[in-house]
Design a protein around this motif. Structure first.
Motif, PDB file in Angstrom:
ATOM      1  N   GLU A   5       0.822  -1.205   0.000  1.00 46.78           N
ATOM      2  CA  GLU A   5       0.000   0.000   0.000  1.00 46.78           C
ATOM      3  C   GLU A   5       0.855   1.252   0.000  1.00 46.78           C
ATOM      4  O   GLU A   5       0.480   2.263  -0.584  1.00 46.78           O
ATOM      5  CB  GLU A   5      -0.953  -0.011   1.201  1.00 46.78           C
ATOM      6  CG  GLU A   5      -2.028   1.050   1.062  1.00 46.78           C
ATOM      7  CD  GLU A   5      -3.188   0.822   1.994  1.00 46.78           C
ATOM      8  OE1 GLU A   5      -3.629   1.809   2.583  1.00 46.78           O
ATOM      9  OE2 GLU A   5      -3.636  -0.323   2.121  1.00 46.78           O
ATOM     10  N   PRO A  10      -4.173   5.731  -4.805  1.00 48.58           N
ATOM     11  CA  PRO A  10      -5.563   5.442  -5.199  1.00 48.58           C
ATOM     12  C   PRO A  10      -5.802   5.900  -6.636  1.00 48.58           C
ATOM     13  O   PRO A  10      -5.476   7.030  -6.995  1.00 48.58           O
ATOM     14  CB  PRO A  10      -6.402   6.269  -4.214  1.00 48.58           C
ATOM     15  CG  PRO A  10      -5.488   6.538  -3.057  1.00 48.58           C
ATOM     16  CD  PRO A  10      -4.104   6.597  -3.623  1.00 48.58           C
ATOM     17  N   ASP A  11      -6.341   4.998  -7.467  1.00 48.63           N
ATOM     18  CA  ASP A  11      -6.546   5.365  -8.862  1.00 48.63           C
ATOM     19  C   ASP A  11      -7.596   6.455  -9.023  1.00 48.63           C
ATOM     20  O   ASP A  11      -7.625   7.156 -10.025  1.00 48.63           O
ATOM     21  CB  ASP A  11      -6.857   4.143  -9.735  1.00 48.63           C
ATOM     22  CG  ASP A  11      -8.036   3.323  -9.231  1.00 48.63           C
ATOM     23  OD1 ASP A  11      -8.838   3.822  -8.426  1.00 48.63           O
ATOM     24  OD2 ASP A  11      -8.144   2.163  -9.656  1.00 48.63           O
ATOM     25  N   GLN A  13      -7.541   9.151  -7.522  1.00 49.66           N
ATOM     26  CA  GLN A  13      -6.856  10.435  -7.363  1.00 49.66           C
ATOM     27  C   GLN A  13      -5.970  10.773  -8.563  1.00 49.66           C
ATOM     28  O   GLN A  13      -5.155  11.684  -8.496  1.00 49.66           O
ATOM     29  CB  GLN A  13      -6.005  10.427  -6.095  1.00 49.66           C
ATOM     30  CG  GLN A  13      -6.823  10.370  -4.830  1.00 49.66           C
ATOM     31  CD  GLN A  13      -5.941  10.404  -3.589  1.00 49.66           C
ATOM     32  OE1 GLN A  13      -4.735  10.494  -3.657  1.00 49.66           O
ATOM     33  NE2 GLN A  13      -6.584  10.332  -2.437  1.00 49.66           N
ATOM     34  N   GLN A  45      -7.950  -3.436  -5.457  1.00 49.02           N
ATOM     35  CA  GLN A  45      -8.266  -2.551  -4.333  1.00 49.02           C
ATOM     36  C   GLN A  45      -8.431  -1.098  -4.785  1.00 49.02           C
ATOM     37  O   GLN A  45      -8.523  -0.199  -3.958  1.00 49.02           O
ATOM     38  CB  GLN A  45      -7.160  -2.624  -3.278  1.00 49.02           C
ATOM     39  CG  GLN A  45      -7.040  -3.986  -2.631  1.00 49.02           C
ATOM     40  CD  GLN A  45      -5.792  -4.114  -1.762  1.00 49.02           C
ATOM     41  OE1 GLN A  45      -4.937  -3.240  -1.730  1.00 49.02           O
ATOM     42  NE2 GLN A  45      -5.710  -5.212  -1.041  1.00 49.02           N
ATOM     43  N   ARG A  47      -6.223   0.713  -6.528  1.00 49.12           N
ATOM     44  CA  ARG A  47      -4.972   1.453  -6.379  1.00 49.12           C
ATOM     45  C   ARG A  47      -4.061   1.130  -7.560  1.00 49.12           C
ATOM     46  O   ARG A  47      -4.185   0.084  -8.175  1.00 49.12           O
ATOM     47  CB  ARG A  47      -4.296   1.091  -5.055  1.00 49.12           C
ATOM     48  CG  ARG A  47      -5.205   1.387  -3.839  1.00 49.12           C
ATOM     49  CD  ARG A  47      -4.552   1.083  -2.525  1.00 49.12           C
ATOM     50  NE  ARG A  47      -3.491   2.024  -2.210  1.00 49.12           N
ATOM     51  CZ  ARG A  47      -3.671   3.226  -1.664  1.00 49.12           C
ATOM     52  NH1 ARG A  47      -4.880   3.656  -1.403  1.00 49.12           N
ATOM     53  NH2 ARG A  47      -2.641   4.005  -1.392  1.00 49.12           N
TER      54      ARG A  47
END
Length: 180
Positions: A5, A10-11, A13, A45, A47
């Protein structure tokens, strides 16, 4: 899992539309399906994995996909031209055929519009991925430079210390050589 992580973003963003995010998630999974479980997990997830190999794989995948879309656009454009020419040649004699060719032409144009939209979305995603890839590679280089600079400094100070000892040993060994 915390280390994965830490290497993700985060995709949502990335400045992408919802459709582009869905395309990114799908193609990130496709690009990394054989090479990285972490990239697939990150994609599931929501990301984007930021290591250089995952970004490179995604970038290569998107480049290949854009070439395929471009080839399909060219093919459909040729088909559209053929349909237009056929329509023009046969319009006076083949009214029934004309309607089906017009419908085919409209379908081809609809597909072209969809492909051009996908092409633009993927180009946008690819540009963002390239930006992240460049940042990651720069960070990798900075980290390597920082690590090697630290090793050079540590090695240099211990080298000076060890250097003084070597003169004493060399002097005593050279004296022994002369005695034999």
């Amino acid at each position: 899992m915390p280390s994965t992580e830490a290497n993700t973003v985060p995709d949502a963003q990335l400045g992408l539309t919802e459709d582009e995010i869905q395309l990114l998630r799908y193609h990130q999974t496709q690009a990394n399906s054989s090479s990285s479980r972490a990239a697939s997990r990150a994609s599931s997830q929501g990301r984007l994995l930021l290591d250089s190999s995952s970004l490179a794989a995604l970038s290569r995948h998107l480049d290949r996909l854009m070439v395929q879309i471009q080839q399909r656009i060219e093919y459909l454009s040729e088909q559209s031209s053929m349909v237009t020419m056929q329509q023009y040649d046969h319009a006076g004699n083949l009214i029934d055929t004309a309607d089906s060719e017009i419908a085919r032409f409209h379908e081809i144009m609809r597909q072209l519009d969809e492909l051009e939209l996908d092409f633009d979305r993927i180009r946008h995603i690819r540009d963002i991925v390239r930006g992240y890839r460049q940042r990651v590679e720069e960070l990798d280089r900075e980290l390597e430079h920082s690590t090697s600079s630290r090793r050079d400094r540590e090695g240099h100070s211990s080298h000076r210390h060890g250097h003084g000892h070597s003169h004493r040993h060399e002097g005593s060994s050279s004296t022994r050589r002369h005695r034999h």
